[in-house]
Write a protein that holds these residues in place. Structure first.
Motif, PDB file in Angstrom:
ATOM      1  N   GLY A  77     -14.652 -59.363 -17.525  1.00 15.52           N
ATOM      2  CA  GLY A  77     -14.007 -59.509 -16.099  1.00 15.52           C
ATOM      3  C   GLY A  77     -14.669 -59.252 -15.044  1.00 15.52           C
ATOM      4  O   GLY A  77     -14.940 -60.250 -13.982  1.00 15.52           O
ATOM      5  N   PHE A  78     -15.577 -58.335 -14.902  1.00 13.83           N
ATOM      6  CA  PHE A  78     -16.629 -58.074 -13.879  1.00 13.83           C
ATOM      7  C   PHE A  78     -17.756 -59.239 -13.844  1.00 13.83           C
ATOM      8  O   PHE A  78     -17.923 -59.735 -12.814  1.00 13.83           O
ATOM      9  CB  PHE A  78     -17.575 -56.761 -14.229  1.00 13.83           C
ATOM     10  CG  PHE A  78     -18.264 -56.200 -13.194  1.00 13.83           C
ATOM     11  CD1 PHE A  78     -17.685 -55.596 -12.036  1.00 13.83           C
ATOM     12  CD2 PHE A  78     -19.465 -56.511 -13.164  1.00 13.83           C
ATOM     13  CE1 PHE A  78     -18.334 -55.361 -10.786  1.00 13.83           C
ATOM     14  CE2 PHE A  78     -20.291 -55.836 -12.339  1.00 13.83           C
ATOM     15  CZ  PHE A  78     -20.015 -55.264 -11.085  1.00 13.83           C
ATOM     16  N   ALA A  80     -17.371 -62.101 -15.060  1.00 14.22           N
ATOM     17  CA  ALA A  80     -16.757 -63.586 -14.481  1.00 14.22           C
ATOM     18  C   ALA A  80     -16.246 -63.587 -12.870  1.00 14.22           C
ATOM     19  O   ALA A  80     -16.325 -64.517 -12.366  1.00 14.22           O
ATOM     20  CB  ALA A  80     -15.328 -63.564 -15.226  1.00 14.22           C
ATOM     21  N   TYR A  81     -15.823 -62.446 -12.743  1.00 13.75           N
ATOM     22  CA  TYR A  81     -15.537 -62.182 -10.922  1.00 13.75           C
ATOM     23  C   TYR A  81     -16.690 -62.579 -10.204  1.00 13.75           C
ATOM     24  O   TYR A  81     -16.586 -63.316  -9.282  1.00 13.75           O
ATOM     25  CB  TYR A  81     -14.943 -61.009 -10.672  1.00 13.75           C
ATOM     26  CG  TYR A  81     -14.900 -60.668  -9.221  1.00 13.75           C
ATOM     27  CD1 TYR A  81     -13.463 -61.079  -8.698  1.00 13.75           C
ATOM     28  CD2 TYR A  81     -15.700 -59.935  -8.527  1.00 13.75           C
ATOM     29  CE1 TYR A  81     -13.392 -60.940  -7.357  1.00 13.75           C
ATOM     30  CE2 TYR A  81     -15.240 -59.657  -7.220  1.00 13.75           C
ATOM     31  CZ  TYR A  81     -14.146 -60.265  -6.470  1.00 13.75           C
ATOM     32  OH  TYR A  81     -14.006 -59.952  -5.201  1.00 13.75           O
ATOM     33  N   TYR A  82     -18.096 -62.087 -10.519  1.00 16.90           N
ATOM     34  CA  TYR A  82     -19.029 -62.156  -9.748  1.00 16.90           C
ATOM     35  C   TYR A  82     -19.653 -63.543 -10.087  1.00 16.90           C
ATOM     36  O   TYR A  82     -20.288 -64.125  -9.052  1.00 16.90           O
ATOM     37  CB  TYR A  82     -19.938 -60.901  -9.894  1.00 16.90           C
ATOM     38  CG  TYR A  82     -19.356 -59.745  -9.146  1.00 16.90           C
ATOM     39  CD1 TYR A  82     -19.688 -59.902  -7.550  1.00 16.90           C
ATOM     40  CD2 TYR A  82     -18.965 -58.691  -9.739  1.00 16.90           C
ATOM     41  CE1 TYR A  82     -19.291 -58.672  -6.744  1.00 16.90           C
ATOM     42  CE2 TYR A  82     -18.530 -57.807  -9.051  1.00 16.90           C
ATOM     43  CZ  TYR A  82     -18.736 -57.551  -7.483  1.00 16.90           C
ATOM     44  OH  TYR A  82     -18.144 -56.548  -6.764  1.00 16.90           O
ATOM     45  N   SER A  85     -17.229 -65.737  -7.583  1.00 16.53           N
ATOM     46  CA  SER A  85     -17.441 -65.446  -6.338  1.00 16.53           C
ATOM     47  C   SER A  85     -18.523 -65.626  -5.496  1.00 16.53           C
ATOM     48  O   SER A  85     -18.587 -65.844  -4.220  1.00 16.53           O
ATOM     49  CB  SER A  85     -16.929 -64.060  -6.071  1.00 16.53           C
ATOM     50  OG  SER A  85     -17.818 -63.332  -6.567  1.00 16.53           O
TER      51      SER A  85
END
Length: 90
Positions: A77-78, A80-82, A85
């Motif tokens: 998740g970390f 994928a988020y970065y 973004s």
């Protein structure tokens, strides 16, 4: 007189590592792996020596597995988020 059997120390270690793997971010992934290894070792030792602690070893295996899954989902998740973004602008 009642004879007490000893609780396997690896089963206690596996349960401790399993619980910590759920609670501590990032490092919990490595603690979970240690917990799985300790649990498997404890189960083998318990079968040979007839010590107590089979339930602790099983609980440690379950907690460690859950901790590994939670930590992997957190890391993915970390990432994928970065990756979303910080994509190309414009």
């Amino acid at each position: 007189m009642v004879e007490k059997t000893k609780t396997n120390s690896n089963s206690v270690i596996s349960l401790t590592m399993g619980i910590l793997s759920i609670l501590i971010p990032i490092i919990g992934l490595f603690l979970g792996i240690i917990g799985v290894v300790a649990s498997r070792k404890a189960i083998r030792e318990i079968e040979k020596t007839s010590e107590d602690g089979r339930g602790l070893a099983t609980s440690g295996l379950i907690c460690s597995s859950v901790g590994i899954v939670i930590q992997l989902l957190g890391v993915l998740g970390f990432i994928a988020y970065y990756s979303v973004s910080n994509g190309p602008v414009g």
